[in-house]
Design a protein around this motif. Structure first.
Motif, PDB file in Angstrom:
ATOM      1  N   THR A   1       0.714  -1.247   0.018  1.00 52.13           N
ATOM      2  CA  THR A   1      -0.084   0.037  -0.012  1.00 52.13           C
ATOM      3  C   THR A   1       0.842   1.373   0.000  1.00 52.13           C
ATOM      4  O   THR A   1       2.112   1.091   0.216  1.00 52.13           O
TER       5      THR A   1
ATOM      6  N   ASP B   1      -3.237   2.514   2.688  1.00 52.06           N
ATOM      7  CA  ASP B   1      -3.320   1.652   3.759  1.00 52.06           C
ATOM      8  C   ASP B   1      -4.717   1.552   4.670  1.00 52.06           C
ATOM      9  O   ASP B   1      -5.028   0.634   5.069  1.00 52.06           O
TER      10      ASP B   1
ATOM     11  N   SER C   1      -1.720  -4.228   5.854  1.00 53.24           N
ATOM     12  CA  SER C   1      -1.193  -3.157   5.123  1.00 53.24           C
ATOM     13  C   SER C   1       0.326  -3.372   5.269  1.00 53.24           C
ATOM     14  O   SER C   1       0.851  -3.150   6.360  1.00 53.24           O
TER      15      SER C   1
END
Length: 245
Positions: free
Chosen positions: A174, A213, A223
């Motif tokens: 992410t 995230d 994440s």
């Protein structure tokens, strides 16, 4: 494998105890953490007073300073050999988006990275330590993964949903999301009638779209965000005139 573990919740926090237990099953660990909660300390180093180091009955070292102090002292004064990895956490509460700028958890990992050591910061999304055992298990899996595809050193920020292992959907790479500005400070009076102020809560999520995230953990994924320390705004370098003075 030698691992240095630190945090910002303090050496007695359940998160660091669980992480040390999980990593200690397959690695040689050293734990150096603050003597008390230092959340929000960011990357501060204590330069205005000397620091002391003590050792608890369980073998953990604790320092009367910041998370960055702990890692700095561990690497320069406590550990005889350079560790293979620096791990921070498990933090009680998320460190996503703009939170990473203030986070002592991320700062501890960043200090390891600045010493040229691969470093990972682990946080649980929600507070109260719910399903901490699952978070520790997943953190250990990620450490064993090794991230050999990344150049050394690397700096990773990991946020784990408070869910049983079986309910976690997987792992997503992410980018950091973004928050709105923080809520206003809370003004009160102390017992002597003087004004005092509490920093307000963080702002609501402004950018939590796909790939962030915030989006990953909302969909029950872990994440993993690679971070960098270089704050240079390269897009503005060419805009700067050469006759500014």
């Amino acid at each position: 494998m030698k691992i240095l573990i630190s945090n910002d919740d303090g050496y007695l926090a359940p998160g660091i105890v669980a992480l040390a237990d999980a990593l200690g099953r397959f690695a040689d660990i050293t734990v150096v953490a603050p003597d008390s909660n230092r959340s929000g300390a960011s990357n501060a180093l204590t330069l205005d007073r000397p620091l002391s180091v003590q050792r608890a009955a369980n073998g953990f070292y604790f320092v009367n300073g910041t998370p960055s102090d702990c890692v700095h002292i561990a690497l320069t004064a406590i550990m005889r050999e350079k560790p293979d990895l620096v791990v921070s956490g498990i933090n009680q509460g998320q460190n996503m988006g703009d939170d990473t700028l203030y986070s002592g958890t991320v700062a501890a990992a960043t200090e390891g990275y600045l010493f040229g050591i691969p470093s990972i910061a682990f946080s649980q999304v929600d507070k109260a330590w719910v399903h901490l055992d699952a978070a520790a298990e997943k953190a250990a899996e990620l450490v064993r993964h090794g991230f050999h595809e990344l150049p050394r050193p690397y700096l990773l920020n990991v946020n784990i949903p408070n869910l049983p292992v079986a309910s976690i959907e997987g792992i997503r790479k992410t980018r950091l999301g973004k928050r709105h500005s923080s809520e206003p400070v809370i003004q009160m009076k102390d017992p002597h009638g003087r004004d005092i102020f509490w920093i307000g809560p963080p702002g609501a999520v402004r950018d939590g779209g796909a790939g962030t995230d915030f989006d990953a953990v909302a969909n029950r994924y872990i994440s993993v965000t690679p971070l960098q320390v270089d704050l240079t705004n390269t897009s503005q370098l060419e805009m700067l005139g050469m006759k500014m003075i």
